[in-house]
Design a protein around this motif. Structure first.
Motif, PDB file in Angstrom:
ATOM      1  N   ASN A 117      21.528 -70.142  33.925  1.00  0.00           N
ATOM      2  CA  ASN A 117      22.811 -69.500  33.637  1.00  0.00           C
ATOM      3  C   ASN A 117      23.609 -70.374  32.678  1.00  0.00           C
ATOM      4  N   THR A 118      23.902 -69.863  31.488  1.00  0.00           N
ATOM      5  CA  THR A 118      24.582 -70.678  30.471  1.00  0.00           C
ATOM      6  C   THR A 118      26.077 -70.844  30.726  1.00  0.00           C
ATOM      7  N   THR A 119      26.607 -70.224  31.777  1.00  0.00           N
ATOM      8  CA  THR A 119      28.013 -70.456  32.131  1.00  0.00           C
ATOM      9  C   THR A 119      28.186 -71.746  32.937  1.00  0.00           C
ATOM     10  N   THR A 120      27.101 -72.412  33.254  1.00  0.00           N
ATOM     11  CA  THR A 120      27.142 -73.553  34.168  1.00  0.00           C
ATOM     12  C   THR A 120      27.758 -74.783  33.515  1.00  0.00           C
ATOM     13  N   HIS A 169      27.696 -82.624  40.709  1.00  0.00           N
ATOM     14  CA  HIS A 169      28.571 -81.480  40.972  1.00  0.00           C
ATOM     15  C   HIS A 169      28.370 -80.462  39.850  1.00  0.00           C
ATOM     16  N   SER A 170      28.158 -79.205  40.202  1.00  0.00           N
ATOM     17  CA  SER A 170      27.992 -78.153  39.200  1.00  0.00           C
ATOM     18  C   SER A 170      28.799 -76.925  39.590  1.00  0.00           C
ATOM     19  N   GLU A 171      29.202 -76.162  38.569  1.00  0.00           N
ATOM     20  CA  GLU A 171      29.959 -74.911  38.755  1.00  0.00           C
ATOM     21  C   GLU A 171      29.280 -73.825  37.930  1.00  0.00           C
ATOM     22  N   GLN A 172      29.106 -72.649  38.522  1.00  0.00           N
ATOM     23  CA  GLN A 172      28.483 -71.558  37.792  1.00  0.00           C
ATOM     24  C   GLN A 172      28.858 -70.223  38.422  1.00  0.00           C
ATOM     25  N   MET A 173      28.640 -69.157  37.666  1.00  0.00           N
ATOM     26  CA  MET A 173      28.773 -67.811  38.198  1.00  0.00           C
ATOM     27  C   MET A 173      27.393 -67.364  38.685  1.00  0.00           C
ATOM     28  N   LEU A 174      27.360 -66.761  39.861  1.00  0.00           N
ATOM     29  CA  LEU A 174      26.099 -66.351  40.472  1.00  0.00           C
ATOM     30  C   LEU A 174      26.137 -64.861  40.763  1.00  0.00           C
ATOM     31  N   GLY A 175      25.133 -64.159  40.263  1.00  0.00           N
ATOM     32  CA  GLY A 175      25.034 -62.726  40.512  1.00  0.00           C
ATOM     33  C   GLY A 175      24.425 -62.445  41.877  1.00  0.00           C
ATOM     34  N   LEU A 176      25.089 -61.623  42.673  1.00  0.00           N
ATOM     35  CA  LEU A 176      24.584 -61.214  43.976  1.00  0.00           C
ATOM     36  C   LEU A 176      24.037 -59.797  43.894  1.00  0.00           C
ATOM     37  N   ALA A 177      23.272 -59.412  44.899  1.00  0.00           N
ATOM     38  CA  ALA A 177      22.741 -58.051  44.911  1.00  0.00           C
ATOM     39  C   ALA A 177      23.848 -57.023  45.060  1.00  0.00           C
ATOM     40  N   GLY A 178      24.941 -57.412  45.657  1.00  0.00           N
ATOM     41  CA  GLY A 178      26.079 -56.522  45.860  1.00  0.00           C
ATOM     42  C   GLY A 178      27.197 -57.293  46.527  1.00  0.00           C
ATOM     43  N   PRO A 179      28.367 -56.706  46.636  1.00  0.00           N
ATOM     44  CA  PRO A 179      29.509 -57.415  47.223  1.00  0.00           C
ATOM     45  C   PRO A 179      29.501 -57.378  48.751  1.00  0.00           C
ATOM     46  N   ILE A 180      30.247 -58.290  49.322  1.00  0.00           N
ATOM     47  CA  ILE A 180      30.625 -58.214  50.736  1.00  0.00           C
ATOM     48  C   ILE A 180      31.992 -57.552  50.737  1.00  0.00           C
ATOM     49  N   LYS A 181      32.103 -56.379  51.308  1.00  0.00           N
ATOM     50  CA  LYS A 181      33.320 -55.608  51.073  1.00  0.00           C
ATOM     51  C   LYS A 181      33.762 -54.844  52.311  1.00  0.00           C
ATOM     52  N   LEU A 182      35.011 -54.395  52.249  1.00  0.00           N
ATOM     53  CA  LEU A 182      35.566 -53.513  53.260  1.00  0.00           C
ATOM     54  C   LEU A 182      35.308 -52.064  52.858  1.00  0.00           C
TER      55      LEU A 182
END
Length: 342
Positions: A117-120, A169-182
């Motif tokens: 992920n190049t946002t890292t 220490h690293s920071e990145q955006m991670l794609g999930l299969a879907g949200p945890i939601k109400l």
């Protein structure tokens, strides 16, 4: 959060040495296979002399099984311990992941990190919170590391001395299969909580701040794709929210978990939650994908604190400005500038 992760890594990072019970069981299994089982097998086919040929093969197989079971590279022990914080915004399937990785090595090793992920962003992480007290270890020297971003993000040349632990220490955006939601409530029913992330969540609780108090519900385990009805009640103010439930769950868990209690306390502290906000706090006891470390460690452990913002606090009512443009007087020091045309 970083300080809490550092303290947890200090306690957890290191080599997992097999205990006496493991050694006794392996030795008993090896001797049983080498002598009685070996003799019985070849005695049944009338070739007892073949047992002498099978003995060294059994020894080789037994050694391989023990090394794999103990997860130790003989003479070159490496371990990787990772604590992460995964924060998701309401109804979003992408989340922000902060990784705190501790690497232990018995011999001096230079590590390379790679992130598809190049946002890292990634950098060495100090093992001590007070930089002014930092001192080099015996035989240790300052070394440059290289951060580069091309098709992937890389941090190369991170040195770790013998029998010591280094952190990154690293920071990145991670794609999930879907949200945890109400999920909104149907007629005559209560709203529900749905896990579309494909993560197996433990120590799950949902809290909402109402004024100066917290209300919430303990869920415990939330499987991928599972949906549970959501109701809440007031929490006792004299204790940490759901601390007893987390302790009870840890006793019945398989294997040893990383200690994330300090991070749970941060996520469930009233002052860190806005009035009217609803959030889920849980743990995921695996190392999340998206990071490649070379050379690989023989012992890998990980745990991630999951903070899913389910509902933001309501916005305050808009108020009129305390003054208008006509009431603002120009200062004596005038700055000449050309107007900007849009």
């Amino acid at each position: 959060t970083a300080k809490a992760a550092r303290e947890s890594l200090r306690r957890a990072a290191g080599v997992e040495v097999p205990d006496a019970r493991f050694v006794v069981i392996c030795l008993a299994a090896y001797l049983t296979a080498l002598v009685p089982l070996n003799w019985i097998v070849f005695r049944s086919i009338g070739r007892i002399e073949w047992a002498w040929i099978a003995a060294p093969l059994i020894a080789i197989v037994g050694t391989w099984v023990i090394v794999q079971r103990a997860r130790l590279d003989i003479g070159f022990v490496r371990s990787q311990t990772e604590i992460g914080v995964l924060e998701q915004q309401p109804n979003h399937s992408r989340a922000h992941l902060s990784r705190y990785t501790a690497l232990y090595t018995s011999l001096s090793t230079t590590y390379d990190f790679e992130f598809p992920n190049t946002t890292t962003l990634v950098s060495p992480f100090p093992a001590d919170t007070n930089a002014s007290d930092f001192q080099l270890l015996s035989g240790q020297s300052l070394s440059p590391v290289n951060f580069q971003r091309y098709d992937t993000v890389q941090l190369n040349g991170v040195p770790i001395s013998s029998n010591s632990t280094g952190m990154v220490h690293s920071e990145q955006m991670l794609g999930l299969a879907g949200p945890i939601k109400l999920v909104p409530a149907a007629k005559g029913k209560t709203e529900s909580l749905e896990n579309q992330s494909k993560m197996h969540l433990h120590s799950v609780c949902v809290v909402e701040r109402v004024g100066a108090e917290l209300q919430g519900r303990w869920i415990g385990e939330l499987l991928p794709g599972q949906s549970v009805p959501l109701t809440s009640g007031p929490l006792p103010s004299e204790k940490r929210p759901f601390a007893d439930e987390r302790a009870t769950e840890a006793k019945s868990a398989r294997g040893e978990r990383l200690d994330l209690e300090q991070m749970f306390q941060l996520a469930l502290t009233t002052k860190n939650i806005e009035d009217g906000e609803t959030r889920l706090v849980a743990r995921h006891d695996e190392v999340l994908p998206g990071e490649l470390i070379s050379p690989a460690a023989s012992q890998v452990r990980g745990g991630t604190l999951v903070v899913a913002h389910l509902r933001y606090a309501p916005l305050p009512e808009p108020e009129k400005d305390s003054n208008t443009r006509q009431e603002i007087t120009a200062t004596e020091d005038k700055v000449e500038a050309n107007p900007i045309e849009f």
